[in-house]
Enzyme design. Sequence first.
Site, PDB file in Angstrom:
ATOM      1  CB  CYS A  23      30.775 -15.838  24.009  1.00  0.00           C
ATOM      2  SG  CYS A  23      29.364 -16.835  23.525  1.00  0.00           S
TER       3      CYS A  23
HETATM    4  N1  LIG Z   1      25.457 -16.923  21.902  1.00  0.00           N
HETATM    5  C1  LIG Z   1      26.573 -17.146  21.209  1.00  0.00           C
HETATM    6  O1  LIG Z   1      26.985 -16.364  20.361  1.00  0.00           O
HETATM    7  C2  LIG Z   1      27.367 -18.408  21.446  1.00  0.00           C
HETATM    8  C3  LIG Z   1      28.321 -18.798  20.503  1.00  0.00           C
HETATM    9  C4  LIG Z   1      29.051 -19.971  20.730  1.00  0.00           C
HETATM   10  C5  LIG Z   1      28.822 -20.720  21.881  1.00  0.00           C
HETATM   11  N2  LIG Z   1      27.905 -20.295  22.782  1.00  0.00           N
HETATM   12  C6  LIG Z   1      27.679 -21.126  23.976  1.00  0.00           C
HETATM   13  O2  LIG Z   1      26.487 -21.881  23.756  1.00  0.00           O
HETATM   14  C7  LIG Z   1      25.780 -22.054  24.988  1.00  0.00           C
HETATM   15  C8  LIG Z   1      24.366 -21.518  24.835  1.00  0.00           C
HETATM   16  O3  LIG Z   1      24.442 -20.127  24.616  1.00  0.00           O
HETATM   17  P1  LIG Z   1      23.162 -19.274  24.148  1.00  0.00           P
HETATM   18  O4  LIG Z   1      23.647 -17.909  23.870  1.00  0.00           O
HETATM   19  O5  LIG Z   1      22.438 -20.040  23.091  1.00  0.00           O
HETATM   20  O6  LIG Z   1      22.317 -19.297  25.507  1.00  0.00           O
HETATM   21  P2  LIG Z   1      20.774 -18.901  25.705  1.00  0.00           P
HETATM   22  O7  LIG Z   1      20.664 -18.448  27.098  1.00  0.00           O
HETATM   23  O8  LIG Z   1      20.314 -18.030  24.584  1.00  0.00           O
HETATM   24  O9  LIG Z   1      20.008 -20.295  25.531  1.00  0.00           O
HETATM   25  C9  LIG Z   1      20.053 -21.338  26.459  1.00  0.00           C
HETATM   26  C10 LIG Z   1      18.690 -22.017  26.468  1.00  0.00           C
HETATM   27  O10 LIG Z   1      18.754 -23.208  27.250  1.00  0.00           O
HETATM   28  C11 LIG Z   1      17.496 -23.348  27.913  1.00  0.00           C
HETATM   29  N3  LIG Z   1      17.654 -24.340  28.999  1.00  0.00           N
HETATM   30  C12 LIG Z   1      18.313 -24.196  30.174  1.00  0.00           C
HETATM   31  N4  LIG Z   1      18.267 -25.350  30.858  1.00  0.00           N
HETATM   32  C13 LIG Z   1      17.584 -26.239  30.125  1.00  0.00           C
HETATM   33  C14 LIG Z   1      17.223 -27.615  30.276  1.00  0.00           C
HETATM   34  N5  LIG Z   1      17.562 -28.330  31.352  1.00  0.00           N
HETATM   35  N6  LIG Z   1      16.528 -28.200  29.292  1.00  0.00           N
HETATM   36  C15 LIG Z   1      16.190 -27.516  28.185  1.00  0.00           C
HETATM   37  N7  LIG Z   1      16.513 -26.226  27.971  1.00  0.00           N
HETATM   38  C16 LIG Z   1      17.205 -25.594  28.923  1.00  0.00           C
HETATM   39  C17 LIG Z   1      17.144 -21.947  28.330  1.00  0.00           C
HETATM   40  O11 LIG Z   1      15.786 -21.802  28.603  1.00  0.00           O
HETATM   41  C18 LIG Z   1      17.586 -21.157  27.074  1.00  0.00           C
HETATM   42  O12 LIG Z   1      16.523 -21.043  26.152  1.00  0.00           O
HETATM   43  C19 LIG Z   1      26.611 -21.345  26.049  1.00  0.00           C
HETATM   44  O13 LIG Z   1      27.474 -22.275  26.657  1.00  0.00           O
HETATM   45  C20 LIG Z   1      27.411 -20.348  25.246  1.00  0.00           C
HETATM   46  O14 LIG Z   1      28.628 -20.011  25.866  1.00  0.00           O
HETATM   47  C21 LIG Z   1      27.152 -19.171  22.585  1.00  0.00           C
END
Ligand SMILES: NC(=O)c1ccc[n+]([C@@H]2O[C@H](COP(=O)([O-])OP(=O)(O)OC[C@H]3O[C@@H](n4cnc5c(N)ncnc54)[C@H](O)[C@@H]3O)[C@@H](O)[C@H]2O)c1
Length: 420
Positions: A265
Site C-alpha cells: 500500500c
Molecule cells: N493489503 C492491505 O493491507 C490493504 C489495505 C487497504 C487497502 N488495500 C487495497 O485493497 C486492494 C486489494 O489489495 P489486496 O492486498 O487485498 O490485494 P491482493 O493482491 O491480495 O488481492 C487481490 C485479489 O484480486 C483477484 N482478482 C484480480 N482480478 C480479478 C477479477 N477480475 N475478478 C476476481 N478477482 C480478481 C486476485 O486474484 C487477488 O486474489 C488494493 O487496491 C489495495 O491497495 C490493501
Amino acid sequence: MKVSIVGTGYVGLVTGLCLAELGNEVVCIDVVPAKVKSIMEGRAPIYEPGIDGLLERNLRSGRFRATMDMGEVAATDVTFIAVGTPSREDGSLDLEYVKGAAEDIGRALASKEGYHVVVVKSTVTPTTTDTVVGPIVEKASGKRIGDGLGIASNPEFLKEGMAIEDFMHPDRVVIGASDAKAAEVVRSLYSSFDCPVVEVPTATAEMIKVASNSFLATKISFVNEVGNICKDMGIDMRQVAEGMGLDPRIGKQFLRAGCGFGGSCFPKDVSGLVAEAERRGIRPSVMKAALEVNARQPLRLLELLDRRMDVQGRTVAVLGLAFKPFTDDIREASSLKIVAGLLERGAQVRAYDPKAMDNFRNVHPEVTYCSSAKECLEGADAAVIVTEWPEFAPPELYGDMLVVDGRGVTRTSNYEGICW
Ligand SMILES: NC(=O)c1ccc[n+]([C@@H]2O[C@H](COP(=O)([O-])OP(=O)(O)OC[C@H]3O[C@@H](n4cnc5c(N)ncnc54)[C@H](O)[C@@H]3O)[C@@H](O)[C@H]2O)c1
C-alpha cells in the site's frame, strides 16, 4: 444482506469473512482457482491472525463461501470490488483489474432485476469510481446509476497483521456514494460499528484513503531522516520519538525509525498520488522526498554492516522477510533490497521468517531458509534484523555475533542500531 466481493486477497477475504461474521450472506469471487479451492477447504491462502477460526466458523454457518463464478453477483444486493491496484512503471495506479472487475460485474447484472450497489473498496486514483467504474458498469449492465444501480466508494483502512481487528473496530468508515439510496446500503452494512461515518463525494472518499497513506508514509520517512541524523550524532532516535510523541499534535504512532516502509500500500499509494499530481502539472515535493528517503533506508542497514565487516564470502543471517510482523506479505518489503544487496556483495545469505519464507523463496530460491531464528544464526558471521517479529528479541539468541538491527527489536553486546 447478500454481499458479493470480487477479488479475494488480503482485503477481499477479510472483508468477506467479517461481513459474514456480522450476519450477512457473503460470496467471495476470485479468478485464481487455487485460492478458491483452498478457501472452500477451510485453508486461508494468506496468513492473518485469527483468519482460520473466522473462515472455519463462517463456512460452517453457511454464511460464507468462495467461487470463481461471476454470475453469482446477480444473486446479491451489493458487490464490493477488492481487486489489486498495483503500481505501473510510471508510478500511477494500474486500474486494469478494477476495470476488468467492473466489466464482469456489469455483465452479471445485465440479467438482474432490482436494485444493486457496486462499491469500490480497492484503493484507486481519486475520481476512478465516478469516471471509470460507473460508466463501465452502466454500459455492461444496461442499467443507469440512480435507476436500478448505485455506485459507491468505501476505501479500506485495515492493516495487515491486524486486519480482522481493524475491520471490526475501525477508526472511521468512509463512504462516498452516487446517491442517498446507495449510501444507505453501504452504511447499513456497518451499522453495528461504534465509529464516525464520514459521508462525502466519491472522489473525496478516494482521496481520504490515498492522502492518509501518503501522510503516514511521509511521517515514517521524516522520522527515518531525523533518525539518520541522530545516528550520526550519537543520539538515540527512539528516545527522541518518545519525547516527540507526547505532543498530541504529533502523536505516538508511526514514530518508529527503521529500515523503511514496504507492503502493497504505502509505496504504491504515494507513487500513485505523485503520478496523478505530476500529470496535472503539480509538483508533489514532500511526497517525492518521502519516497526517496524510503528507497535509500534499507541500503543504510547495509552501509552500517559494511562499516563493521566485509561480508564477501561471509555468512549473514537475515531475520525477518515480511514487510511487517504478523503477515506473510513481502510485497515491496525492505528485505528484498537488503537480501539483494548482500548477495551482490558476495555474502552467503541464511534467512528466517515465521510466516513469509514461502513467498520469499519464489523470488530468491538461492537463499538458505531456516526453520527458526536459532538455526538461522548458527554459523553466521553477522545478523541483520529486518522485521520486528517479537521472537527476535532475546539477546541470548545472538551471543557476541555482530547484530545490525533495522527495527529496534533487541539489544546485544555487539550491536549496531539503524537510527540509535
Ligand atoms: N493489503 C492491505 O493491507 C490493504 C489495505 C487497504 C487497502 N488495500 C487495497 O485493497 C486492494 C486489494 O489489495 P489486496 O492486498 O487485498 O490485494 P491482493 O493482491 O491480495 O488481492 C487481490 C485479489 O484480486 C483477484 N482478482 C484480480 N482480478 C480479478 C477479477 N477480475 N475478478 C476476481 N478477482 C480478481 C486476485 O486474484 C487477488 O486474489 C488494493 O487496491 C489495495 O491497495 C490493501
